[in-house]
Write a protein that holds these residues in place. Structure first.
Motif, PDB file in Angstrom:
ATOM      1  N   GLY A 179       0.786  -1.249   0.000  1.00  0.00           N
ATOM      2  CA  GLY A 179       0.000   0.000   0.000  1.00  0.00           C
ATOM      3  C   GLY A 179       0.807   1.282   0.000  1.00  0.00           C
ATOM      4  N   GLN A 180       2.166   1.192   0.036  1.00  0.00           N
ATOM      5  CA  GLN A 180       2.965   2.432  -0.005  1.00  0.00           C
ATOM      6  C   GLN A 180       3.060   2.940  -1.450  1.00  0.00           C
ATOM      7  OE1 GLN A 180       3.987   3.977   2.704  1.00  0.00           O
ATOM      8  NE2 GLN A 180       3.244   2.281   3.984  1.00  0.00           N
ATOM      9  N   ALA A 181       3.088   4.277  -1.592  1.00  0.00           N
ATOM     10  CA  ALA A 181       3.161   4.871  -2.935  1.00  0.00           C
ATOM     11  C   ALA A 181       4.624   5.054  -3.308  1.00  0.00           C
ATOM     12  CB  ALA A 181       2.434   6.212  -2.935  1.00  0.00           C
ATOM     13  N   VAL A 182       5.199   4.029  -3.939  1.00  0.00           N
ATOM     14  CA  VAL A 182       6.621   4.080  -4.301  1.00  0.00           C
ATOM     15  C   VAL A 182       6.865   3.223  -5.538  1.00  0.00           C
ATOM     16  CG1 VAL A 182       7.167   2.186  -2.659  1.00  0.00           C
ATOM     17  CG2 VAL A 182       9.000   3.709  -3.438  1.00  0.00           C
ATOM     18  N   PHE A 183       7.807   3.652  -6.371  1.00  0.00           N
ATOM     19  CA  PHE A 183       8.264   2.805  -7.473  1.00  0.00           C
ATOM     20  C   PHE A 183       9.763   3.010  -7.659  1.00  0.00           C
ATOM     21  CE2 PHE A 183       6.864   6.748  -9.618  1.00  0.00           C
ATOM     22  CZ  PHE A 183       7.883   6.988 -10.528  1.00  0.00           C
ATOM     23  N   PHE A 184      10.378   2.084  -8.433  1.00  0.00           N
ATOM     24  CA  PHE A 184      11.837   2.149  -8.583  1.00  0.00           C
ATOM     25  C   PHE A 184      12.224   2.536 -10.004  1.00  0.00           C
ATOM     26  CE2 PHE A 184      10.769  -2.154  -9.963  1.00  0.00           C
ATOM     27  CZ  PHE A 184      11.491  -2.256 -11.134  1.00  0.00           C
ATOM     28  N   THR A 185      13.452   3.042 -10.130  1.00  0.00           N
ATOM     29  CA  THR A 185      14.077   3.124 -11.443  1.00  0.00           C
ATOM     30  C   THR A 185      15.578   3.002 -11.252  1.00  0.00           C
ATOM     31  OG1 THR A 185      14.087   4.307 -13.552  1.00  0.00           O
ATOM     32  CG2 THR A 185      14.286   5.668 -11.598  1.00  0.00           C
ATOM     33  N   THR A 186      16.287   2.533 -12.304  1.00  0.00           N
ATOM     34  CA  THR A 186      17.753   2.467 -12.262  1.00  0.00           C
ATOM     35  C   THR A 186      18.269   2.935 -13.627  1.00  0.00           C
ATOM     36  OG1 THR A 186      18.067   0.226 -13.168  1.00  0.00           O
ATOM     37  CG2 THR A 186      17.612   0.370 -10.809  1.00  0.00           C
ATOM     38  N   ASP A 187      19.554   3.284 -13.677  1.00  0.00           N
ATOM     39  CA  ASP A 187      20.128   3.776 -14.935  1.00  0.00           C
ATOM     40  C   ASP A 187      21.349   2.940 -15.306  1.00  0.00           C
ATOM     41  OD1 ASP A 187      18.461   6.161 -15.762  1.00  0.00           O
ATOM     42  OD2 ASP A 187      18.708   6.475 -13.626  1.00  0.00           O
ATOM     43  N   ALA A 188      22.368   3.566 -15.874  1.00  0.00           N
ATOM     44  CA  ALA A 188      23.545   2.785 -16.265  1.00  0.00           C
ATOM     45  C   ALA A 188      24.481   2.658 -15.068  1.00  0.00           C
ATOM     46  CB  ALA A 188      24.233   3.461 -17.437  1.00  0.00           C
ATOM     47  N   GLY A 189      23.983   2.036 -14.026  1.00  0.00           N
ATOM     48  CA  GLY A 189      24.753   1.872 -12.802  1.00  0.00           C
ATOM     49  C   GLY A 189      23.925   1.085 -11.804  1.00  0.00           C
ATOM     50  N   PRO A 190      24.515   0.739 -10.656  1.00  0.00           N
ATOM     51  CA  PRO A 190      23.810  -0.116  -9.694  1.00  0.00           C
ATOM     52  C   PRO A 190      22.875   0.639  -8.738  1.00  0.00           C
ATOM     53  CG  PRO A 190      26.047   0.287  -8.943  1.00  0.00           C
ATOM     54  CD  PRO A 190      25.913   0.991 -10.267  1.00  0.00           C
ATOM     55  N   GLN A 191      22.946   1.974  -8.744  1.00  0.00           N
ATOM     56  CA  GLN A 191      22.153   2.729  -7.747  1.00  0.00           C
ATOM     57  C   GLN A 191      20.657   2.580  -8.021  1.00  0.00           C
ATOM     58  OE1 GLN A 191      24.790   2.990  -6.471  1.00  0.00           O
ATOM     59  NE2 GLN A 191      26.198   4.109  -7.758  1.00  0.00           N
ATOM     60  N   VAL A 192      19.885   2.554  -6.934  1.00  0.00           N
ATOM     61  CA  VAL A 192      18.422   2.447  -7.078  1.00  0.00           C
ATOM     62  C   VAL A 192      17.801   3.774  -6.664  1.00  0.00           C
ATOM     63  CG1 VAL A 192      16.350   1.246  -6.283  1.00  0.00           C
ATOM     64  CG2 VAL A 192      18.481  -0.016  -6.625  1.00  0.00           C
ATOM     65  N   LYS A 193      16.899   4.257  -7.497  1.00  0.00           N
ATOM     66  CA  LYS A 193      16.193   5.482  -7.183  1.00  0.00           C
ATOM     67  C   LYS A 193      14.736   5.112  -6.932  1.00  0.00           C
ATOM     68  CE  LYS A 193      19.806   6.799  -9.925  1.00  0.00           C
ATOM     69  NZ  LYS A 193      20.344   6.374 -11.229  1.00  0.00           N
ATOM     70  N   ALA A 194      14.262   5.389  -5.727  1.00  0.00           N
ATOM     71  CA  ALA A 194      12.860   5.114  -5.393  1.00  0.00           C
ATOM     72  C   ALA A 194      12.118   6.440  -5.435  1.00  0.00           C
ATOM     73  CB  ALA A 194      12.777   4.494  -4.007  1.00  0.00           C
ATOM     74  N   ILE A 195      11.052   6.469  -6.215  1.00  0.00           N
ATOM     75  CA  ILE A 195      10.250   7.690  -6.327  1.00  0.00           C
ATOM     76  C   ILE A 195       9.002   7.448  -5.488  1.00  0.00           C
ATOM     77  CG2 ILE A 195       9.270   9.374  -7.965  1.00  0.00           C
ATOM     78  CD1 ILE A 195      12.175   8.400  -8.720  1.00  0.00           C
ATOM     79  N   CYS A 196       8.684   8.383  -4.601  1.00  0.00           N
ATOM     80  CA  CYS A 196       7.536   8.121  -3.709  1.00  0.00           C
ATOM     81  C   CYS A 196       6.781   9.398  -3.375  1.00  0.00           C
ATOM     82  CB  CYS A 196       8.010   7.418  -2.440  1.00  0.00           C
ATOM     83  SG  CYS A 196       9.179   8.343  -1.454  1.00  0.00           S
ATOM     84  N   LEU A 197       5.591   9.204  -2.824  1.00  0.00           N
ATOM     85  CA  LEU A 197       4.850  10.338  -2.277  1.00  0.00           C
ATOM     86  C   LEU A 197       5.455  10.661  -0.906  1.00  0.00           C
ATOM     87  CD1 LEU A 197       1.112   9.480  -3.169  1.00  0.00           C
ATOM     88  CD2 LEU A 197       2.652  11.093  -4.312  1.00  0.00           C
ATOM     89  N   PRO A 198       5.364  11.916  -0.471  1.00  0.00           N
ATOM     90  CA  PRO A 198       6.007  12.300   0.798  1.00  0.00           C
ATOM     91  C   PRO A 198       5.588  11.403   1.969  1.00  0.00           C
ATOM     92  CG  PRO A 198       5.239  14.247  -0.364  1.00  0.00           C
ATOM     93  CD  PRO A 198       4.760  13.065  -1.165  1.00  0.00           C
ATOM     94  N   GLU A 199       4.313  10.964   1.991  1.00  0.00           N
ATOM     95  CA  GLU A 199       3.860  10.166   3.147  1.00  0.00           C
ATOM     96  C   GLU A 199       4.502   8.783   3.200  1.00  0.00           C
ATOM     97  OE1 GLU A 199       1.999  11.829   0.948  1.00  0.00           O
ATOM     98  OE2 GLU A 199       0.214  10.696   0.317  1.00  0.00           O
ATOM     99  N   SER A 200       5.086   8.318   2.095  1.00  0.00           N
ATOM    100  CA  SER A 200       5.747   7.008   2.103  1.00  0.00           C
ATOM    101  C   SER A 200       7.266   7.112   2.293  1.00  0.00           C
ATOM    102  CB  SER A 200       5.459   6.273   0.786  1.00  0.00           C
ATOM    103  OG  SER A 200       4.097   5.920   0.713  1.00  0.00           O
ATOM    104  N   GLU A 201       7.778   8.326   2.316  1.00  0.00           N
ATOM    105  CA  GLU A 201       9.240   8.517   2.297  1.00  0.00           C
ATOM    106  C   GLU A 201       9.954   7.815   3.464  1.00  0.00           C
ATOM    107  OE1 GLU A 201      10.379  12.613   2.723  1.00  0.00           O
ATOM    108  OE2 GLU A 201      12.343  12.277   1.804  1.00  0.00           O
TER     109      GLU A 201
END
Ligand code: PMV
Length: 315
Positions: A263-285
């Motif tokens: 139920g948390q508002a979050v999704f992931f993305t990655t680029d040309a590297g191993p780092q993970v970027k989670a994009i979320c609404l402030p209430e899920s941070e």
């Protein structure tokens, strides 16, 4: 005293990715892309006229072929003297955190002011694109689109239109072995999935644009994750395979998926590297930070808001 000009720009994270060039000489992307500019992570670039071109990144003298090519090509049409470039990044360089995007954005901004080139923001974006296509997007703040036929990035909405948070899990900060330009060409010429990736890109872009305008988080989450995974699939199906992920990358992704399922508002993305970027609404941070810290440790977590456009901070 020598006159100097300082510009500041922020990296950006693509939610709909650019991977592959239709023309590598002109650095024209084969896919449209859509990004958010980050706050907090910052590149500051100071230039001054010098006898020969020199580059310092975080105080270290560096030779960078991409920057030399960029300057040489600009000099064919504009009066740009030899320069000393001093760049400071407050985040790891060349580790999949878009340092080249922020770097070329700040450099182009500084050149425009220092040599009174008189470029508009759109023109600055298209010049920055010749250095690194993602740099075209870092000229603007908020949500930014980059598409043909002009390939000049355009702002979509300002940061406060939809104040999402970006939680970055830094898995490791080693410099990547295959840079993005080389990696894209390997993918373009060898991945059996490359053409499908290119064919679907405009639809992903258009749908993501609508999701942003409607502030439809679930839709944007679904589109962004799938678009990222399609890009990763073209990378790993290349010859030689391009595997930018590390085991901890996948561990973070699995946790993000579990959080979303709970139920948390979050999704992931990655680029040309191993780092993970989670994009979320402030209430899920807070929950996202806690989960990702359990994999990479809390000192390797950076949380930011959506940031502003590139600007001149001293001239
Ligand atoms: O602009 P470049 O050469 O740094 O390539 C960026 C490629 C990705 O980060 C993987 C995707 C993107 O659109 O930013």
């Amino acid at each position: 005293m020598t006159r100097s000009t300082t510009a500041c720009a922020h990296p950006n994270i693509a939610l709909i990715k650019y991977w592959g060039k239709s023309n590598s000489d002109l650095n024209l992307p084969s896919t449209p892309s859509l990004s958010i500019t980050l706050s907090k992570l910052t590149t500051r670039t100071t230039i001054s006229t010098s006898e020969i071109d020199v580059l310092y990144i975080n105080g270290q003298s560096v030779q960078d072929e991409k920057i030399s090519q960029f300057l040489n090509s600009l000099r064919q049409t504009h009066s740009v003297k030899n320069i000393r470039i001093e760049t400071e990044n407050n985040f790891p360089t060349s580790a999949g955190l878009a340092s080249s995007a922020a770097g070329f954005a700040a450099l182009t901004m500084a050149l425009n002011t220092h040599f009174s080139l008189g470029f508009s923001k759109r023109k600055i974006s298209s010049i920055a694109r010749t250095g690194s296509a993602s740099a075209a997007r870092s000229i603007h703040g908020g949500f930014v689109g980059l598409q043909g036929p002009d390939w000049e990035a355009e702002p979509i909405v300002k940061p406060d239109y939809w104040p999402l948070r970006i939680v970055i899990a830094t898995v490791n900060i080693e410099k990547k072995k295959t840079g993005s330009s080389k990696g894209m060409e390997i993918t373009r010429f060898t991945s059996p999935f490359y053409q499908s990736w290119v064919n679907e890109a405009q639809k992903d872009f258009d749908e993501a644009l609508t999701a942003i305008k409607n502030r439809d988080f679930d839709k944007l989450a679904d589109l962004s994750e799938k678009n990222c995974l399609k890009m990763i699939a073209t990378m790993i199906s290349s010859d030689p395979p391009l595997i930018y992920w590390a085991p901890a990358t996948l561990a973070c992704i699995q946790l993000i998926r579990e959080l979303r399922n709970s139920g948390q508002a979050v999704f992931f993305t990655t680029d040309a590297g191993p780092q993970v970027k989670a994009i979320c609404l402030p209430e899920s941070e807070a929950k996202v930070i806690e989960a990702l810290a359990s994999v990479v440790g809390s000192k390797n977590i950076t949380s930011c808001e959506i940031g502003d456009e590139a600007e001149i901070i001293q001239n």
